[in-house]
Design an enzyme around this catalytic site. Structure first.
Site, PDB file in Angstrom:
ATOM      1  N   GLU A 280     109.011 -19.247 -47.347  1.00 30.82           N
ATOM      2  CA  GLU A 280     109.111 -18.518 -46.238  1.00 30.82           C
ATOM      3  C   GLU A 280     109.990 -18.910 -45.185  1.00 30.82           C
ATOM      4  O   GLU A 280     110.778 -18.425 -44.496  1.00 30.82           O
ATOM      5  CB  GLU A 280     107.671 -18.076 -45.684  1.00 30.82           C
ATOM      6  CG  GLU A 280     107.631 -16.847 -45.056  1.00 30.82           C
ATOM      7  CD  GLU A 280     106.254 -16.177 -45.061  1.00 30.82           C
ATOM      8  OE1 GLU A 280     105.891 -15.270 -45.671  1.00 30.82           O
ATOM      9  OE2 GLU A 280     105.220 -16.778 -44.418  1.00 30.82           O
ATOM     10  N   GLU A 283     113.552 -18.966 -46.066  1.00 37.58           N
ATOM     11  CA  GLU A 283     114.129 -17.549 -45.853  1.00 37.58           C
ATOM     12  C   GLU A 283     114.254 -17.053 -44.426  1.00 37.58           C
ATOM     13  O   GLU A 283     115.345 -16.521 -44.297  1.00 37.58           O
ATOM     14  CB  GLU A 283     113.199 -16.639 -46.398  1.00 37.58           C
ATOM     15  CG  GLU A 283     113.596 -15.352 -46.374  1.00 37.58           C
ATOM     16  CD  GLU A 283     112.301 -14.167 -46.944  1.00 37.58           C
ATOM     17  OE1 GLU A 283     111.123 -14.686 -47.350  1.00 37.58           O
ATOM     18  OE2 GLU A 283     112.798 -12.994 -46.940  1.00 37.58           O
ATOM     19  N   CYS A 300     101.984 -12.141 -46.899  1.00 38.14           N
ATOM     20  CA  CYS A 300     100.716 -12.732 -47.788  1.00 38.14           C
ATOM     21  C   CYS A 300      99.738 -11.620 -47.877  1.00 38.14           C
ATOM     22  O   CYS A 300      98.911 -11.851 -48.730  1.00 38.14           O
ATOM     23  CB  CYS A 300     100.352 -13.927 -46.993  1.00 38.14           C
ATOM     24  SG  CYS A 300     101.361 -15.089 -46.701  1.00 38.14           S
ATOM     25  N   SER A 320     109.397 -10.467 -45.265  1.00 38.35           N
ATOM     26  CA  SER A 320     109.796 -11.513 -46.271  1.00 38.35           C
ATOM     27  C   SER A 320     109.601 -10.836 -47.648  1.00 38.35           C
ATOM     28  O   SER A 320     108.652 -10.184 -47.869  1.00 38.35           O
ATOM     29  CB  SER A 320     108.704 -12.769 -46.245  1.00 38.35           C
ATOM     30  OG  SER A 320     108.839 -13.577 -46.937  1.00 38.35           O
ATOM     31  N   LYS A 359      93.344  -8.168 -52.799  1.00 35.59           N
ATOM     32  CA  LYS A 359      93.848  -8.799 -53.925  1.00 35.59           C
ATOM     33  C   LYS A 359      93.894  -7.994 -55.200  1.00 35.59           C
ATOM     34  O   LYS A 359      94.783  -8.450 -56.136  1.00 35.59           O
ATOM     35  CB  LYS A 359      93.620 -10.259 -53.648  1.00 35.59           C
ATOM     36  CG  LYS A 359      93.785 -10.820 -52.468  1.00 35.59           C
ATOM     37  CD  LYS A 359      95.195 -11.557 -52.568  1.00 35.59           C
ATOM     38  CE  LYS A 359      95.459 -12.235 -51.146  1.00 35.59           C
ATOM     39  NZ  LYS A 359      96.823 -12.341 -50.832  1.00 35.59           N
ATOM     40  N   GLU A 362      96.714  -5.661 -55.449  1.00 36.71           N
ATOM     41  CA  GLU A 362      98.014  -6.504 -55.423  1.00 36.71           C
ATOM     42  C   GLU A 362      98.433  -6.772 -56.926  1.00 36.71           C
ATOM     43  O   GLU A 362      99.446  -6.815 -57.159  1.00 36.71           O
ATOM     44  CB  GLU A 362      97.837  -7.538 -54.229  1.00 36.71           C
ATOM     45  CG  GLU A 362      99.237  -8.372 -54.253  1.00 36.71           C
ATOM     46  CD  GLU A 362      99.035  -9.743 -53.626  1.00 36.71           C
ATOM     47  OE1 GLU A 362      97.876 -10.364 -53.798  1.00 36.71           O
ATOM     48  OE2 GLU A 362      99.672 -10.137 -52.696  1.00 36.71           O
ATOM     49  N   GLU A 367     105.389  -5.117 -59.886  1.00 44.10           N
ATOM     50  CA  GLU A 367     106.268  -6.262 -59.733  1.00 44.10           C
ATOM     51  C   GLU A 367     105.512  -7.593 -59.889  1.00 44.10           C
ATOM     52  O   GLU A 367     106.299  -8.754 -60.100  1.00 44.10           O
ATOM     53  CB  GLU A 367     106.696  -6.441 -58.099  1.00 44.10           C
ATOM     54  CG  GLU A 367     107.259  -5.026 -57.720  1.00 44.10           C
ATOM     55  CD  GLU A 367     106.219  -4.070 -57.217  1.00 44.10           C
ATOM     56  OE1 GLU A 367     106.651  -2.912 -57.615  1.00 44.10           O
ATOM     57  OE2 GLU A 367     105.297  -4.478 -56.612  1.00 44.10           O
ATOM     58  N   CYS A 505      92.068 -13.803 -43.236  1.00 43.78           N
ATOM     59  CA  CYS A 505      91.149 -13.835 -44.363  1.00 43.78           C
ATOM     60  C   CYS A 505      89.789 -14.163 -44.334  1.00 43.78           C
ATOM     61  O   CYS A 505      88.902 -13.771 -44.972  1.00 43.78           O
ATOM     62  CB  CYS A 505      91.807 -14.691 -45.390  1.00 43.78           C
ATOM     63  SG  CYS A 505      93.568 -14.407 -45.503  1.00 43.78           S
TER      64      CYS A 505
END
Ligand code: SF4
Ligand code: SF4
Ligand code: SF4
Ligand code: FES
Length: 619
Positions: A280, A283, A300, A320, A359, A362, A367, A505
């Site tokens: 990251e 990037e 994230c 990102s 999650k 996710e 992907e 989180c």
């Protein structure tokens, strides 16, 4: 501050004018039962009538959660009239409730059961019409069961307060009233971002995470090579499931428990958090140097990604492209690590223990796979891990402290640990960005300006001549403000961190429930301080680390040298990066009906709940 004189059960007290009787009673050392009022006062519906008391100056009984104190007021909590009224309120609620407590995952922390006990509510006093049942188990994240719903409205309030998007609302009238996404749709067919904040406040088992414990059991029984990884925020809260004080770090005991549960390897997602920072930060610097799309926004948090895809489909180029740390870890485990230890990645089963219910969603994204294999096979929340440990008869408090498996993917730095709290990803990235720009370590590792819990925090840094203005937010209300700025071309920032859950989180939708009634040894202000206590557990672990910047993780360096090449290389992109879909269509029959990877049944409860949902939609 104006004060008033009141009496509770004949004992005189002075309390602030204008506060509710409930709050005044709490400050004077009494606990009045509640259901619709949440501990921090988010609910003002006053619908459950479980908090009734007698008060002079009022006509009859009053709902203490909304009725204010007044000078000279005499309050009776334990008068026969008040006690009988509260008991009747609970009995009425129970009369329209599916009381299968022994198989309800909420039973240990069920507030309805708690108030039934303290009010002495009796079984079967009232019988009559029942609310029609809707069970939504179509998402990999949340289950909604109206037979357990007491219409308290807390979830409605929380969704609005956390995100301002109001997915849940009251539908219908009378006995047909339910709480649901618009038109009683499934969550999967609504703009719900799957954050799980509504689960955290639900007093009953009406909203729960979709459990994947059976999946993990099945993988173990099938002889898979089952690897577990734990996110940073889990260690700051898991102890709460076993009666430990909020903010007690339990890393060593958690590792010991996971080993005793039969996982073959126990790793820390922090390793991959360091990897995320390498990708990251590089990037970001590449975008700065080449005139790429700025501000860049962290990626994230899957709840945040869902929000962006739904509500800002025109701004996705700001995200990102990094996968979240646990997905990166899964991809590395099934490629680099599998090859190193000589295990066929098809035989691997990667389990992530996460503070986040989203999650679960996710990991189902198309992907999130490489070479035809899912990066991560199952996600368990902190609460589910607590249940597994109890089921196995493990006395958590008596466990020794053990270390993560000492292997080629186990090192982590303090930067990885603070990923679990709002501002942590930003701070970790800044620690490394300075080094990448200058080749030198910055004096002073900590970036205090990005810590805290205000809705939006901003700071400006001079990183070796490069001015970087940053912003941090958590919860989608703040994200909306920052995204609107970008859309209008007025954003002054280079880099933005967004986390889906308020506080990050540590306050994720899979963390242990925080309820005063179940926390007798905590401070009275625990509802206001629990996030800071959990955050402190992570900041103190960061301080204890010898290495506190991701780029100094020796195993990350080795991973690049031996396997990935350099950050943002072609291979790194193949394994560690992703892409996004504007207005993603999530109601996908084919995917929803996908069978278990090793053929033990359907993941989704198609047979019962899907039919229930579809038949309701047909009407
Ligand atoms: S929600 Fe509470 S009262 Fe209802 S079945 Fe579950 S444990 Fe029992
Ligand atoms: S999961 Fe989050 S977005 Fe969805 S209804 Fe619950 S609080 Fe709202
Ligand atoms: S789903 Fe839970 S929080 Fe929402 S109204 Fe029903 S009982 Fe209350
Ligand atoms: S807690 Fe007061 S009416 Fe529900």
């Amino acid at each position: 501050m104006a004060m008033v004189n009141i009496k509770i059960e004949g004992v005189p007290y002075q309390v602030e004018a204008g506060i509710t009787i409930l709050e005044a009673a709490k400050r004077c050392g009494y606990e009045i039962p509640t259901l619709c009022a949440f501990n921090n006062g988010e609910c003002s519906r006053a619908s459950c009538r479980v908090c009734l008391v007698e008060a002079t100056g009022a006509r009859g009984l009053v709902a203490s959660c909304v009725y204010p104190v007044a000078e000279g007021m005499e309050i009776r909590i334990s008068s026969p009239k008040a006690v009988a009224a509260r008991r009747a309120s609970v009995e009425l609620i129970l009369s329209n409730h599916n009381r299968n407590c022994q198989e309800c995952d909420k039973n240990e922390k069920c507030e309805l059961l708690h108030v039934a006990r303290v009010t002495g509510a009796r079984e079967g006093i009232y019988e009559g019409e029942q609310t029609p049942v809707t069970v939504d188990r179509l998402t990999p994240t949340i289950t909604r069961d109206t037979s357990k719903c007491i219409l308290c409205g807390r979830c409605v309030e929380r969704c609005k307060a956390a995100h301002g998007i109001g997915i849940l609302g009251f539908e219908n009238r009378g006995f047909k009233t339910i709480v649901a996404p618009a038109e009683n749709r499934s969550f999967i067919n609504s703009p719900c971002i799957m954050c799980g904040q509504c689960i955290n406040v639900c007093p009953t088992g009406a909203l729960m995470e979709a459990s994947e414990i059976d999946r993990v059991d099945a993988a173990m029984a099938a002889g898979k090579y089952v690897i577990v990884q734990t996110a940073p925020a889990v260690r700051a809260a898991l102890g709460e499931e076993f009666g430990m004080k909020i903010g007690t770090p339990v890393t060593g005991k958690m590792v010991a428990a996971l080993r005793r549960l039969g996982f073959q390897k126990v790793f820390d997602t922090n390793f991959a958090a360091d990897l995320t920072i390498m990708e990251e930060a590089n990037e970001l610097l590449a975008r700065v140097k080449t005139g790429g799309v700025l501000p860049m926004i962290t990626s994230c948090s899957p709840g945040w990604i869902n929000f962006a895809e739904y509500f800002y489909p025109d701004q996705l180029s700001h995200l990102s492209t990094c996968k979240s740390p646990h997905e990166m870890f899964g991809a590395i485990l099934k490629s680099f690590y599998a090859e190193k230890i000589g295990v066929d990645p098809k035989d691997m089963f990667v389990v992530s223990i996460m503070p986040c219910s989203c999650k679960k969603f996710e990991k189902e994204r198309p992907e999130m796979e490489c070479n035809g294999l899912r990066d991560v096979d199952a996600v368990l929340t902190t609460r589910e891990l607590g249940r597994m440990i109890k089921r196995a008869g493990i006395r958590f408090d008596r466990l020794p402290d053990e270390d993560y498996d000492n292997d080629i993917v186990h090192d982590y730095t303090g930067a990885g640990v603070i990923f679990g709290v709002t501002g942590g990803v930003m701070e970790a990235a800044l620690r490394t960005a300075y080094f990448v720009l200058t080749g030198k370590e910055r004096e002073g590792i900590v970036f205090k300006e990005v810590r805290g819990f205000e809705q939006i925090r901003e700071a400006e840094f001079d990183l070796a001549g490069v001015r970087v203005k940053v912003a941090v937010t958590s919860g989608m209300k703040g994200a909306k403000i920052l995204l609107d700025q970008i859309r209008e071309g007025k954003s002054p920032y280079t880099f933005i961190e967004v986390m889906g859950c308020p506080g990050g989180c540590i306050n994720g939708g899979g963390q242990p429930y925080v309820r005063e009634a179940f926390l007798p040894n905590e401070d009275p202000d625990i509802m206001q301080t629990y996030k800071q206590k959990r955050a402190n557990a992570l900041y103190s672990e960061d301080e204890r680390q010898v290495l506190r910047q991701s780029h100094n993780n020796p195993q990350i360096k080795a991973l690049y040298d031996e396997f990935l090449g350099e950050p943002n290389s072609h291979k790194a992109h193949e394994l560690l990066h992703t892409h996004y879909h504007p207005n993603r269509q999530r109601f996908d029959d084919e995917k929803r009906n996908r069978p278990f990877p090793f053929g033990t049944g359907d993941f989704y409860d198609v047979a019962s709940s899907r039919q229930t949902m579809l038949s309701l939609w047909d009407k």
